[in-house]
Scaffold this active site. Structure first.
Site, PDB file in Angstrom:
ATOM      1  N   SER A  84       0.992  -1.316  -0.085  1.00 15.54           N
ATOM      2  CA  SER A  84      -0.016  -0.061  -0.017  1.00 15.54           C
ATOM      3  C   SER A  84       0.854   1.278  -0.026  1.00 15.54           C
ATOM      4  CB  SER A  84      -0.773  -0.011   1.151  1.00 15.54           C
ATOM      5  OG  SER A  84      -1.741  -1.124   1.227  1.00 15.54           O
ATOM      6  N   ASP A  95       1.117  -0.212   8.519  1.00 17.28           N
ATOM      7  CA  ASP A  95       2.648  -0.568   8.463  1.00 17.28           C
ATOM      8  C   ASP A  95       3.275  -0.084   7.298  1.00 17.28           C
ATOM      9  OD1 ASP A  95       1.631  -2.366   6.768  1.00 17.28           O
ATOM     10  OD2 ASP A  95       2.188  -4.330   8.128  1.00 17.28           O
ATOM     11  N   ASP A  97       5.428  -1.765   4.111  1.00 18.77           N
ATOM     12  CA  ASP A  97       6.127  -2.847   3.689  1.00 18.77           C
ATOM     13  C   ASP A  97       7.476  -2.602   2.857  1.00 18.77           C
ATOM     14  OD1 ASP A  97       4.111  -5.109   4.145  1.00 18.77           O
ATOM     15  OD2 ASP A  97       2.808  -3.904   2.712  1.00 18.77           O
ATOM     16  N   ASP A 149       7.626  -4.156   8.027  1.00 14.15           N
ATOM     17  CA  ASP A 149       7.583  -5.460   7.702  1.00 14.15           C
ATOM     18  C   ASP A 149       8.591  -5.279   6.424  1.00 14.15           C
ATOM     19  OD1 ASP A 149       5.558  -6.292   9.096  1.00 14.15           O
ATOM     20  OD2 ASP A 149       4.164  -6.909   7.299  1.00 14.15           O
ATOM     21  N   LYS A 213     -10.821  -0.413   0.421  1.00 14.49           N
ATOM     22  CA  LYS A 213      -9.989  -0.931   1.549  1.00 14.49           C
ATOM     23  C   LYS A 213     -11.118  -0.726   2.748  1.00 14.49           C
ATOM     24  CE  LYS A 213      -5.648  -0.154   2.208  1.00 14.49           C
ATOM     25  NZ  LYS A 213      -4.425  -0.801   1.950  1.00 14.49           N
ATOM     26  N   TYR A 222     -10.717  -8.307   5.408  1.00 10.73           N
ATOM     27  CA  TYR A 222      -9.275  -7.995   4.737  1.00 10.73           C
ATOM     28  C   TYR A 222      -8.214  -8.360   5.546  1.00 10.73           C
ATOM     29  CZ  TYR A 222      -5.780  -4.142   3.228  1.00 10.73           C
ATOM     30  OH  TYR A 222      -4.719  -3.613   2.648  1.00 10.73           O
TER      31      TYR A 222
END
Length: 321
Positions: A84, A95, A97, A149, A213, A222
């Site tokens: 995202s 978060d 990624d 992450d 979303k 989700y």
């Protein structure tokens, strides 16, 4: 440009559609706001700090492998974003990624030992959890309150001087002889990059995705881990609708999103572009590509939504009935 099969209509939005889209944007801003300017600045600062910690670790690993400090410092390393964050749909508390693109002399084992240790020593890091045995191995951490992450991909060949790793991993050739886990990790970056290339309007795509979303989160559906669709699947589904109605406004696309997938025949996959077969890419014949005709496991997938970057994968492989 607009996927396969081509668009269903090239009709433009009416004034009423544009007014509804504006109202939808205002409602979303109240109910599911974007990250603030301050929040985005903090995230950028955290990404820079993470990259500097990783660069230090890469240099130390090079020196301990017998390189001179100068050589080790010249080793290419890059932290890139995916998911995202890369798609430009960021909310407070979400978060980031990230992917660490490492040089050939740095192993995945070192990523989960020496780098992990180094991260745990940072004052700004409050949580650090390695998950080396996951389908896509990952370190989950919190740096200055921002959840991250972190994935790792190891390049097979050193990059030429001055070559940007971010540009290099967009090229299919970088996957040649790469280990399977690195291919999966790097694919996350390549997929997000491809989605943005394959939609007619990035801004319209982002507005529509924000609505979807918000809707999916409110209904508790989700979650890739729980057998529902994860973030990348929702993005692919929205991108396909954007391709089918390339000039529509976000409010129209939201309407069409529910119409299209309510009637979708799930024996057919959702795809943004044709699947490239590995035998058509020199040196890639061993790379696994989603293909229900040759792979019985792929035939079992219930709601296939295929990633656009080579090698094509099904983003919903763990969706259950």
């Amino acid at each position: 440009r607009y996927g396969i099969p081509p668009p269903l209509t090239l009709q433009e939005p009416s004034e009423a559609d544009l007014a509804l889209s504006k109202k939808m944007k205002e409602e979303l801003e109240a109910e599911f706001p974007n990250e603030t300017q301050e929040g985005m600045e903090l995230r950028e600062a955290v990404l820079q700090e993470l990259e500097s910690v990783v660069a230090e670790w890469i240099t130390e690993t090079g020196v301990s492998a017998g390189m001179s400090e100068q050589e080790a410092k010249q080793s290419t390393v890059k932290i890139v974003t995916l998911g995202s964050y890369r798609l430009g749909v960021v909310h407070p508390g979400s978060d980031i990624d990230t992917l660490c693109i490492g040089p050939p002399h740095v192993s995945r084992e070192a990523f989960f030992t020496a780098l992990l240790e180094k991260l745990e020593q940072q004052e700004s890091v409050t949580e650090c959890v390695p998950i080396p045995d996951a389908f896509t191995p990952i370190i989950k951490l919190k740096m200055r309150g921002v959840s991250i992450d972190l994935l790792f991909a190891r390049l097979v060949r050193p990059l030429a001087d001055g070559k940007d790793p971010e540009e290099a991993v967009k090229d299919d050739d970088v996957l040649r002889d790469m280990d399977e886990k690195s291919v999966r990790c790097v694919n996350g970056f390549r997929v997000a990059d491809q989605i943005l290339q394959l939609v007619p309007s990035k801004e319209t795509f982002r507005q529509t995705l924000r609505f979807v979303k918000c809707w999916a989160r409110r209904r508790g559906i989700y979650s890739n881990v729980l057998g529902f669709f994860g973030g990348i699947t929702w993005a692919l589904l929205v991108a396909r609708v954007c391709q089918l109605y390339p000039h529509y406004a976000p409010s129209q696309l939201v309407n069409r999103f529910f119409r299209v997938y309510d009637q979708w025949n799930w024996s057919k996959p959702v795809m943004l572009c044709d699947i490239i077969e590995p035998q058509n890419v020199p040196g890639m014949s061993s790379v696994k590509v989603w293909n229900p005709k040759t792979n019985p496991a792929d035939k079992q997938h219930l709601m296939p939504v295929i990633t656009p970057a080579f090698p094509a994968m099904n983003s919903t492989h763990n969706v259950t009935e």
